[in-house]
Design a protein around this motif. Structure first.
Motif, PDB file in Angstrom:
ATOM      1  N   ILE A  92       0.857  -1.185   0.000  1.00  0.00           N
ATOM      2  CA  ILE A  92       0.000   0.000   0.000  1.00  0.00           C
ATOM      3  C   ILE A  92       0.894   1.236   0.000  1.00  0.00           C
ATOM      4  CG2 ILE A  92      -0.201  -0.089   2.539  1.00  0.00           C
ATOM      5  CD1 ILE A  92      -3.071   1.061   2.178  1.00  0.00           C
ATOM      6  N   ASN A  93       0.618   2.151  -0.938  1.00  0.00           N
ATOM      7  CA  ASN A  93       1.475   3.330  -1.010  1.00  0.00           C
ATOM      8  C   ASN A  93       0.934   4.451  -0.128  1.00  0.00           C
ATOM      9  OD1 ASN A  93      -0.611   4.531  -2.413  1.00  0.00           O
ATOM     10  ND2 ASN A  93       0.465   4.581  -4.388  1.00  0.00           N
ATOM     11  N   ARG A  94       1.598   5.572  -0.188  1.00  0.00           N
ATOM     12  CA  ARG A  94       1.242   6.680   0.698  1.00  0.00           C
ATOM     13  C   ARG A  94      -0.152   7.225   0.407  1.00  0.00           C
ATOM     14  NH1 ARG A  94       5.371  11.455  -0.724  1.00  0.00           N
ATOM     15  NH2 ARG A  94       3.948  12.570   0.641  1.00  0.00           N
ATOM     16  N   SER A  95      -0.638   7.003  -0.810  1.00  0.00           N
ATOM     17  CA  SER A  95      -1.970   7.488  -1.182  1.00  0.00           C
ATOM     18  C   SER A  95      -3.074   6.483  -0.887  1.00  0.00           C
ATOM     19  CB  SER A  95      -2.005   7.828  -2.674  1.00  0.00           C
ATOM     20  OG  SER A  95      -1.046   8.819  -2.977  1.00  0.00           O
ATOM     21  N   GLY A  96      -2.704   5.296  -0.496  1.00  0.00           N
ATOM     22  CA  GLY A  96      -3.694   4.271  -0.191  1.00  0.00           C
ATOM     23  C   GLY A  96      -3.967   3.310  -1.323  1.00  0.00           C
ATOM     24  N   SER A  97      -3.265   3.445  -2.435  1.00  0.00           N
ATOM     25  CA  SER A  97      -3.404   2.469  -3.520  1.00  0.00           C
ATOM     26  C   SER A  97      -2.725   1.173  -3.121  1.00  0.00           C
ATOM     27  CB  SER A  97      -2.789   3.020  -4.811  1.00  0.00           C
ATOM     28  OG  SER A  97      -3.467   4.183  -5.231  1.00  0.00           O
ATOM     29  N   TYR A 149       6.266 -11.092   7.076  1.00  0.00           N
ATOM     30  CA  TYR A 149       7.139  -9.980   7.401  1.00  0.00           C
ATOM     31  C   TYR A 149       6.535  -8.680   6.877  1.00  0.00           C
ATOM     32  CZ  TYR A 149      10.713 -13.620   8.022  1.00  0.00           C
ATOM     33  OH  TYR A 149      11.428 -14.725   8.431  1.00  0.00           O
ATOM     34  N   CYS A 150       6.588  -7.640   7.678  1.00  0.00           N
ATOM     35  CA  CYS A 150       6.219  -6.342   7.144  1.00  0.00           C
ATOM     36  C   CYS A 150       7.469  -5.636   6.631  1.00  0.00           C
ATOM     37  CB  CYS A 150       5.473  -5.488   8.163  1.00  0.00           C
ATOM     38  SG  CYS A 150       6.381  -5.091   9.651  1.00  0.00           S
ATOM     39  N   ALA A 151       7.266  -4.705   5.721  1.00  0.00           N
ATOM     40  CA  ALA A 151       8.375  -4.056   5.049  1.00  0.00           C
ATOM     41  C   ALA A 151       8.010  -2.632   4.676  1.00  0.00           C
ATOM     42  CB  ALA A 151       8.752  -4.839   3.795  1.00  0.00           C
ATOM     43  N   ALA A 152       9.031  -1.810   4.524  1.00  0.00           N
ATOM     44  CA  ALA A 152       8.834  -0.415   4.128  1.00  0.00           C
ATOM     45  C   ALA A 152       9.854  -0.049   3.070  1.00  0.00           C
ATOM     46  CB  ALA A 152       8.962   0.508   5.339  1.00  0.00           C
ATOM     47  N   ASP A 153       9.381   0.621   2.041  1.00  0.00           N
ATOM     48  CA  ASP A 153      10.240   1.019   0.923  1.00  0.00           C
ATOM     49  C   ASP A 153       9.879   2.441   0.534  1.00  0.00           C
ATOM     50  OD1 ASP A 153      11.434   1.462  -1.561  1.00  0.00           O
ATOM     51  OD2 ASP A 153      11.249  -0.640  -2.163  1.00  0.00           O
ATOM     52  N   GLN A 154      10.843   3.317   0.562  1.00  0.00           N
ATOM     53  CA  GLN A 154      10.564   4.728   0.300  1.00  0.00           C
ATOM     54  C   GLN A 154      10.347   5.030  -1.175  1.00  0.00           C
ATOM     55  OE1 GLN A 154      13.443   7.387   2.066  1.00  0.00           O
ATOM     56  NE2 GLN A 154      11.895   8.957   2.376  1.00  0.00           N
ATOM     57  N   ARG A 155      10.798   4.142  -2.058  1.00  0.00           N
ATOM     58  CA  ARG A 155      10.750   4.443  -3.488  1.00  0.00           C
ATOM     59  C   ARG A 155       9.721   3.613  -4.249  1.00  0.00           C
ATOM     60  NH1 ARG A 155      15.394   4.171  -1.323  1.00  0.00           N
ATOM     61  NH2 ARG A 155      15.413   1.907  -1.668  1.00  0.00           N
ATOM     62  N   ALA A 156       9.146   2.622  -3.642  1.00  0.00           N
ATOM     63  CA  ALA A 156       8.261   1.703  -4.364  1.00  0.00           C
ATOM     64  C   ALA A 156       6.934   2.360  -4.723  1.00  0.00           C
ATOM     65  CB  ALA A 156       8.009   0.468  -3.508  1.00  0.00           C
ATOM     66  N   GLY A 157       6.275   1.773  -5.738  1.00  0.00           N
ATOM     67  CA  GLY A 157       4.916   2.158  -6.055  1.00  0.00           C
ATOM     68  C   GLY A 157       3.986   1.456  -5.102  1.00  0.00           C
TER      69      GLY A 157
END
Length: 121
Positions: A49-54, A92-100
């Motif tokens: 899920i991206n920052r916009s909720g998509s 596992y949860c994960a975070a990526d600053q550049r992903a879609g």
């Protein structure tokens, strides 16, 4: 900085909700996601899920799993319904600053410790 919880043992057809609480920094601008891994297999992307909720999902969980985020709580969730034995894995949860909306394991910036989900038949 990412703490996953909510795993456990459930019968096939049941539900679980995983949570991933972030600390130490804000992850509002990050794409957040979930991976899973079984022994002898590579870690597999499940949902993002991206920052916009998509959102995006791997085909095997579409219609059964829902990813969501609460930016005020710095937390991401994975609601898992109609669970199947083949969903058994460490999640596992994960975070990526550049992903879609789709995360790639080799590009993930932060990983949480896994939480085990076991689905009995």
């Amino acid at each position: 900085q990412l703490q996953a919880s909510g795993g456990g043992l459930v019968q096939a057809g049941g539900s679980l909700r995983l949570s991933c609480a972030a600390s130490g920094r804000t992850f509002i601008t990050f794409t957040m996601g979930w991976f899973r891994q079984v022994p002898s297999k590579e870690r597999e992307f499940v949902a993002g899920i991206n920052r916009s909720g998509s959102t995006s999902y791997t085909d095997s969980v579409k219609g059964r799993f829902t990813i969501s985020r609460d930016n005020a709580k710095n937390t991401v969730y994975l609601q898992m319904n109609s669970l199947k034995p083949e969903d058994t894995a460490v999640y596992y949860c994960a975070a990526d600053q550049r992903a879609g909306t789709v995360l790639v394991g080799t590009a993930v910036d932060y990983w949480g410790k896994g939480t085990l989900v076991t689905v009995s038949s």
